[in-house]
Write an enzyme that holds these catalytic residues in place. Structure first.
Site, mmCIF file in Angstrom:
data_model
loop_
_atom_site.group_PDB
_atom_site.id
_atom_site.type_symbol
_atom_site.label_atom_id
_atom_site.label_comp_id
_atom_site.label_asym_id
_atom_site.label_seq_id
_atom_site.Cartn_x
_atom_site.Cartn_y
_atom_site.Cartn_z
ATOM 1 N N HIS A 1 87.249 9.409 16.487
ATOM 2 C CA HIS A 1 86.579 10.394 16.502
ATOM 3 C C HIS A 1 85.590 10.817 15.716
ATOM 4 O O HIS A 1 84.557 10.761 15.486
ATOM 5 C CB HIS A 1 87.284 12.287 16.524
ATOM 6 N N LYS B 1 95.519 22.411 29.088
ATOM 7 C CA LYS B 1 96.186 21.547 28.674
ATOM 8 C C LYS B 1 97.462 21.674 27.641
ATOM 9 O O LYS B 1 98.239 20.548 27.052
ATOM 10 C CB LYS B 1 94.944 20.722 27.770
ATOM 11 N N SER C 1 94.468 10.534 20.421
ATOM 12 C CA SER C 1 95.173 11.627 19.543
ATOM 13 C C SER C 1 96.861 12.015 20.071
ATOM 14 O O SER C 1 97.551 12.411 19.929
ATOM 15 C CB SER C 1 94.719 13.019 20.318
#
Ligand code: PNS
Length: 165
Positions: free
Chosen positions: A21, A45, A132
């Site tokens: 990122h 989430k 991630s």
């Protein structure tokens, strides 16, 4: 010459932010005048980090990069883009497996907000495997994540993993 400021949003969950990122953020600053890192607040989430924790972490990490702001958003990305008066979305593409999902989102967003364009940056080769999800998985087994995320945030990830153990 077009004097309009080119403002772009780099949206994502960033749970947690990775070197991949950060590489996209850094490279985006070469292309656009202002980058807004948009951190999605999506309770559904069940993120490892709260949205505020993610915003704080990323803000510290990008503090030395001029032209980058970090904000959270809820709901639709197109609404956030309108609010921010931004017409460019940046997304990183790691591999062909990302493409199908990304093109679907990009096209949907374009239908919803015609002025909105999505620009894809190919992830640097050294981060093309990184996500991630993988970082969370390795950290959950107390593995070594020093190659994946900045050292400043490793203690924060480790703390979360101790709490969820
Ligand atoms: O880091 P991620 O999880 O791949 O990022 C996905 C993100 C945040 C870009 C995407 O889920 C999103 O834009 N969510 C906001 C809701 C929305 O606009 N959905 C419509 C497009 S499917």
């Amino acid at each position: 010459m077009n004097a309009k400021i080119k403002k772009a949003i780099y949206p994502g969950s960033f749970d947690p932010i990775t070197f991949g990122h950060l590489d996209i953020i850094q490279r985006s600053t070469q292309l656009f005048d202002e980058i807004i890192v948009g951190v999605l607040n999506n309770q559904a989430k069940h993120p490892l980090f709260s949205v505020q924790e993610r915003v704080d972490m990323i803000s510290e990490l990008v503090a030395g990069i001029p032209g980058v702001r970090v904000l959270s958003f809820e709901g639709l990305l197109v609404d956030f883009a309108r609010q921010m008066d931004a017409t460019i979305i940046i997304r990183g593409l790691r591999a062909v497996t990302d493409f199908e999902y990304e093109i679907q989102i990009a096209q949907t967003n374009h239908v919803e907000y015609e002025a909105l364009e999505t620009v894809f940056l190919t992830t640097s080769l050294r981060y093309s495997y990184l996500s991630s999800t993988i970082v969370r998985e390795i950290a959950s087994y107390h593995g070594d994540i020093t190659s994946f995320v900045p050292r400043e945030i490793i203690p924060l990830i480790e703390q979360k993993m101790m709490k969820t153990a």
